[in-house]
Scaffold this motif. Structure first.
Motif, PDB file in Angstrom:
ATOM      1  N   HIS A 246       0.813  -1.224   0.000  1.00 40.12           N
ATOM      2  CA  HIS A 246       0.000   0.000   0.000  1.00 40.12           C
ATOM      3  C   HIS A 246       0.846   1.273   0.000  1.00 40.12           C
ATOM      4  O   HIS A 246       0.361   2.328   0.383  1.00 40.12           O
ATOM      5  CB  HIS A 246      -0.987  -0.028   1.168  1.00 40.12           C
ATOM      6  N   CYS A 256      -7.398   0.868  -5.055  1.00 37.58           N
ATOM      7  CA  CYS A 256      -6.999  -0.300  -4.276  1.00 37.58           C
ATOM      8  C   CYS A 256      -8.144  -0.665  -3.322  1.00 37.58           C
ATOM      9  O   CYS A 256      -8.890   0.216  -2.894  1.00 37.58           O
ATOM     10  CB  CYS A 256      -5.739   0.059  -3.489  1.00 37.58           C
ATOM     11  N   CYS A 258      -7.960  -0.980  -0.399  1.00 41.42           N
ATOM     12  CA  CYS A 258      -7.768  -0.222   0.836  1.00 41.42           C
ATOM     13  C   CYS A 258      -8.389   1.173   0.747  1.00 41.42           C
ATOM     14  O   CYS A 258      -8.466   1.894   1.740  1.00 41.42           O
ATOM     15  CB  CYS A 258      -6.277  -0.101   1.168  1.00 41.42           C
ATOM     16  N   CYS A 263      -1.743   2.161  -5.287  1.00 42.29           N
ATOM     17  CA  CYS A 263      -0.890   1.385  -4.371  1.00 42.29           C
ATOM     18  C   CYS A 263      -0.060   0.376  -5.191  1.00 42.29           C
ATOM     19  O   CYS A 263      -0.506  -0.078  -6.248  1.00 42.29           O
ATOM     20  CB  CYS A 263      -1.738   0.589  -3.388  1.00 42.29           C
TER      21      CYS A 263
HETATM   22 ZN   LIG Z   1      -3.824  -0.036  -1.008  1.00 46.11          ZN
END
Ligand SMILES: [Zn+2]
Length: 403
Positions: A246, A256, A258, A263
């Motif tokens: 990340h 991503c 996340c 990332c």
């Molecule tokens: Zn990420």
């Protein structure tokens, strides 16, 4: 089920002198009692007593006679390597791998179990229990000889408590792996992040054994790193260290899971390779991949891209080269942050290693800050598919051999 080596018996073994002698035999064996006394500066009677105990508990055996400078030949000592086993588990995103190793990390048995879609905490625990039972009940594996169970788990892990704090692929939190497995099997269970386990495995039994400062990078469905600093895994303040999947590589890159954009793992992990291939193929690019998936582009995954590259498909070779360039940027960041002696690349994507390496090396050559940075050794995992599971076994070995 009861086994002999519970936490109490570990504590008994953990006297400082015992572990000095045990480690000397592990690293230098076959070795004589006299050489142990000389190198450890322990008195010969102390060495004799401890060795006697190690032989009685079957951890050490006497072996072939050494060379002598006149007089009686000394009897040498070595680890009774195949007398004890460790069980290692690698919890991936789609399956759980199980291995049994001896005290030197050699594979003795393996199995794997699928993880259903959208598992619960209970599902995962019960899959782990099932795999452990399978291997313990295999007639060749005497359950009384298992020293413990090590678990490598993707995501954020608290190794002190043995809890998976957050497993992003399953969106699961607070899985009490250590507690559940210790209760069920009455054996020591240690839990660690999978990339850290892989790094530990390579440090003990793979390509990391001469590098006290090194990094293991696990490139699979995600990307994570295990940071080894002065021979110890580095966890950071909240077990977050090494989440290099990340770090941002491209501000306007793909989204991503996340929540951020660009990332490293959105550009270089297995699913990212597949996505880039699909995108190009949909826009009409010619490639052997189309034949390999019989025109069904939804079947394209990282593995197919690798297979096409093996058959000299120029598009796939270029795609993997470009992936190597992205990885190279991530690794250059690591070199500038940690300054490791070596970086070891493992995980499913590392199978395409020869196709990635050129891009990785080129990028480090062009971006490394100093000549020494550019010389950082980058190698592929020695332990391959089982690196994280074997590394999980080292979680037990490390406790056992540690001071
Ligand atoms: Zn990420």
């Amino acid at each position: 089920m009861s086994t002999k080596y519970t936490r109490g018996s570990f504590q008994l073994m953990k006297s400082m002198n015992r572990s000095i002698i045990l480690n000397m035999i592990r690293k230098q064996g076959p070795i004589s009692r006299a050489d142990i006394a000389k190198q450890s500066r322990l008195t010969p009677p102390t060495v004799s007593n401890i060795v006697k105990e190690l032989i009685n508990t079957k951890f050490v055996i006497e072996t072939t006679q050494g060379t002598s400078k006149g007089g009686r030949k000394p009897t040498l000592l070595e680890i009774n390597v195949d007398y004890f086993y460790i069980l290692g588990i690698d919890v991936g995103t789609t399956s759980v791998k199980f291995v049994v190793t001896n005290l030197f990390g050699d594979l003795k048995d393996t199995t794997s179990l699928e993880i259903p879609a959208f598992p619960t905490n209970e599902n995962l625990i019960s899959i782990m229990k099932e795999g452990i039972r399978l291997l313990l009940s295999n007639g060749n594996n005497d359950p009384g000889k298992f020293l413990g169970v090590g678990v490598g788990m993707h995501g954020i892990v608290d190794p002190e408590k043995g809890i998976s704090l957050f497993a992003p692929s399953f969106q699961l939190k607070n899985i009490p792996i250590k507690e559940e497995l210790e209760k069920e099997f009455n054996m020591i269970v240690n839990v660690e992040n999978d990339a850290r386990a892989m790094t530990l495995g390579e440090y003990w039994f793979g390509h990391g054994n001469d590098a006290d400062n090194m990094v293991g990078v696990n490139v699979g469905n995600g990307i994570g790193a295990g940071l080894m600093v002065k021979g110890r895994l580095f966890h950071g303040e909240n077990n977050l260290a090494g989440e290099i999947g990340h770090i941002t590589i491209d501000l306007s890159g793909p989204k991503c899971p996340c929540g951020n954009y660009g990332c490293l793992q959105t550009l270089a992990a297995g699913p990212a390779i597949a996505e880039r291939a699909k995108k190009e193929l949909k826009s009409g690019t010619h490639s052997l991949i189309r034949d390999l998936v019989q025109g069904d582009l939804e079947q394209v995954d990282g593995k197919v891209v690798y297979e096409a590259a093996l058959q000299n498909d120029e598009f796939s070779i270029q795609l993997l080269y470009q992936t190597g360039r992205y990885l190279g940027i991530g690794l250059t960041n690591l070199i500038h942050t940690i300054n490791p002696k070596r970086i070891i690349i493992g995980g499913g994507v590392s199978k395409a290693g020869p196709y990635l390496m050129e891009g990785i090396e080129e990028t480090i050559q062009s971006r490394g800050l100093t000549d020494k940075a550019k010389e950082t050794s980058i190698v592929l995992s020695k332990l391959g598919d089982h690196a994280s599971a074997i590394g999980a076994c080292v979680l037990i070995l490390e406790e056992f051999f540690s001071r």
